[in-house]
Design an enzyme around this catalytic site. Sequence first.
Site, mmCIF file in Angstrom:
data_model
loop_
_atom_site.group_PDB
_atom_site.id
_atom_site.type_symbol
_atom_site.label_atom_id
_atom_site.label_comp_id
_atom_site.label_asym_id
_atom_site.label_seq_id
_atom_site.Cartn_x
_atom_site.Cartn_y
_atom_site.Cartn_z
ATOM 1 N N ASP A 62 26.515 -11.691 4.867
ATOM 2 C CA ASP A 62 27.304 -11.189 3.731
ATOM 3 C C ASP A 62 27.209 -12.166 2.558
ATOM 4 O O ASP A 62 27.078 -11.759 1.405
ATOM 5 C CB ASP A 62 28.754 -10.996 4.185
ATOM 6 C CG ASP A 62 28.800 -10.238 5.496
ATOM 7 O OD1 ASP A 62 28.271 -9.119 5.532
ATOM 8 O OD2 ASP A 62 29.313 -10.777 6.489
ATOM 9 N N HIS A 117 33.740 -9.551 8.897
ATOM 10 C CA HIS A 117 32.409 -8.966 8.697
ATOM 11 C C HIS A 117 32.537 -7.449 8.866
ATOM 12 O O HIS A 117 32.277 -6.890 9.928
ATOM 13 C CB HIS A 117 31.393 -9.537 9.689
ATOM 14 C CG HIS A 117 30.080 -8.816 9.620
ATOM 15 N ND1 HIS A 117 29.243 -8.897 8.531
ATOM 16 C CD2 HIS A 117 29.464 -7.964 10.483
ATOM 17 C CE1 HIS A 117 28.181 -8.134 8.725
ATOM 18 N NE2 HIS A 117 28.298 -7.549 9.916
HETATM 19 P P1 NAD Z 1 19.781 -4.110 19.634
HETATM 20 O O1 NAD Z 1 20.455 -2.943 20.261
HETATM 21 O O2 NAD Z 1 18.396 -3.988 19.110
HETATM 22 O O3 NAD Z 1 19.760 -5.322 20.678
HETATM 23 C C1 NAD Z 1 20.898 -5.714 21.375
HETATM 24 C C2 NAD Z 1 20.400 -6.243 22.708
HETATM 25 O O4 NAD Z 1 21.533 -6.763 23.391
HETATM 26 C C3 NAD Z 1 19.822 -5.160 23.603
HETATM 27 O O5 NAD Z 1 18.524 -5.567 24.017
HETATM 28 C C4 NAD Z 1 20.794 -5.046 24.766
HETATM 29 O O6 NAD Z 1 20.148 -4.792 25.989
HETATM 30 C C5 NAD Z 1 21.429 -6.433 24.745
HETATM 31 N N1 NAD Z 1 22.760 -6.519 25.308
HETATM 32 C C6 NAD Z 1 23.786 -5.647 25.197
HETATM 33 N N2 NAD Z 1 24.865 -6.085 25.870
HETATM 34 C C7 NAD Z 1 24.517 -7.271 26.399
HETATM 35 C C8 NAD Z 1 25.189 -8.198 27.196
HETATM 36 N N3 NAD Z 1 26.430 -7.986 27.623
HETATM 37 N N4 NAD Z 1 24.529 -9.336 27.555
HETATM 38 C C9 NAD Z 1 23.268 -9.551 27.153
HETATM 39 N N5 NAD Z 1 22.578 -8.691 26.398
HETATM 40 C C10 NAD Z 1 23.188 -7.574 26.020
HETATM 41 O O7 NAD Z 1 20.788 -4.628 18.520
HETATM 42 P P2 NAD Z 1 20.498 -5.647 17.325
HETATM 43 O O8 NAD Z 1 20.005 -4.879 16.161
HETATM 44 O O9 NAD Z 1 19.710 -6.803 17.824
HETATM 45 O O10 NAD Z 1 22.003 -6.074 16.963
HETATM 46 C C11 NAD Z 1 22.774 -6.826 17.842
HETATM 47 C C12 NAD Z 1 24.205 -6.899 17.372
HETATM 48 O O11 NAD Z 1 24.288 -7.586 16.135
HETATM 49 C C13 NAD Z 1 24.886 -5.539 17.130
HETATM 50 O O12 NAD Z 1 26.224 -5.635 17.591
HETATM 51 C C14 NAD Z 1 24.880 -5.415 15.613
HETATM 52 O O13 NAD Z 1 25.892 -4.553 15.157
HETATM 53 C C15 NAD Z 1 25.138 -6.854 15.244
HETATM 54 N N6 NAD Z 1 24.831 -7.245 13.860
HETATM 55 C C16 NAD Z 1 25.673 -8.148 13.281
HETATM 56 C C17 NAD Z 1 25.414 -8.593 11.996
HETATM 57 C C18 NAD Z 1 26.316 -9.606 11.328
HETATM 58 O O14 NAD Z 1 26.101 -9.892 10.146
HETATM 59 N N7 NAD Z 1 27.309 -10.188 11.991
HETATM 60 C C19 NAD Z 1 24.302 -8.103 11.305
HETATM 61 C C20 NAD Z 1 23.465 -7.188 11.927
HETATM 62 C C21 NAD Z 1 23.734 -6.756 13.216
HETATM 63 C C1 LMR Z 2 25.140 -5.469 9.047
HETATM 64 O O1 LMR Z 2 25.998 -6.006 8.333
HETATM 65 O O2 LMR Z 2 23.968 -5.272 8.689
HETATM 66 C C2 LMR Z 2 25.560 -4.959 10.411
HETATM 67 O O3 LMR Z 2 26.717 -5.612 10.835
HETATM 68 C C3 LMR Z 2 25.733 -3.484 10.309
HETATM 69 C C4 LMR Z 2 26.139 -2.834 11.600
HETATM 70 O O4 LMR Z 2 27.140 -2.096 11.590
HETATM 71 O O5 LMR Z 2 25.476 -3.048 12.636
#
Ligand code: NAD
Ligand code: LMR
Length: 328
Positions: free
Chosen positions: A161, A189
Amino acid sequence: MKTPVRVAVTGAAGQIGYALLFRIASGEMLGKDQPVILQLLELPIDKAQAALKGVIMELEDCAFPLLAGVIGTDDAEVAFKDVDIALLVGARPRGPGMERKDLLLENAKIFTAQGAALNKVASRDVKVLVVGNPANTNAYIAMKSAPDLNPRNFTAMLRLDHNRALSQLAAKAEVAVGDIEGLIVWGNHSPTMYPDYRFATANGVNLKDKVGDADWNANTFIPQVGKRGAAIIEARGLSSAASAANAAIDHIRDWVLGSNGKWVTMGVPSDGSYGIPEGVIFGFAVTTQNGEYTLVKDLEVDDFSQKAIDKTLAELEEERSGVAHLLG
Ligand code: NAD
Ligand code: LMR
């Protein structure tokens, strides 16, 4: 040669994991002279473990000189054993018809278990960054589930962010993104976050004065930064991954190696500053040095900012009360 640093990454075979691991192994997070051992956690299901195996094969095929070892596992206590840094990326995504509350509860189970595993086996100085959503509340749950670890070492990612806000502001103010200092993203977030450039400068020029457009702040900048994650999902059909991995690297690099006096945003447990109840994981401006972060304190909070901070705090408090029964 330095002693290798042990870095755990959960959800390692996911999209963010794929954008993250190779950069960690090449030294972009901890420095070009710092060997690392990657300890990777994935779900105990065949598809996830097979994908993790493939990622590890690719890591091997890069022959990174700094990669001193890789462990792939479905057991949190193996993944977190003696780790210095834990990037908690894996989380349950929102499924069809799933309410925010259901998502919170599903993830609460994951982060309770992972907090307890960190408590049991991680280095006593482990630095934890929660990326998986809802990141602030997941970090709070992990922190509460790890009573023997320093609560200050549990953080949530608001750096994406912060970086989004930097880019939007740089474009509007017509300054170089790297010249901006003094930006903050307060709170959760989520779309309630409050990106605040009242104190931002570039080469000594105050950017609030330079932009001078309160309407742009309220009606373009704040909502655009807050809803950027949703806009990426809309455009890509997938949530942000490369920029999220980049932000995770920025967050840990600055925490470990220092921000050179610059303010950066980290989601950290409140110490009561700005009226945020102690322990709530809230986005604050911090500076970092020698592996420690320090909150930027005593900033003026005007009426507009107070309302925005109250709104994002109310959402965090609601999330916190939604999981309170799981935390004893
Ligand atoms: P993704 O679905 O591509 O990958 C997530 C992985 O986590 C999967 O491979 C899944 O098998 C694994 N997983 C799920 N539960 C698990 C557990 N208990 N232990 C171990 N592994 C586990 O998702 P992504 O695009 O890599 O995103 C991951 C997370 O990050 C999501 O929650 C998304 O919303 C979040 N995210 C946060 C931000 C931020 O700014 N804070 C930004 C983008 C995404
Ligand atoms: C982001 O800020 O890109 C993610 O947290 C969005 C989402 O909801 O996975």
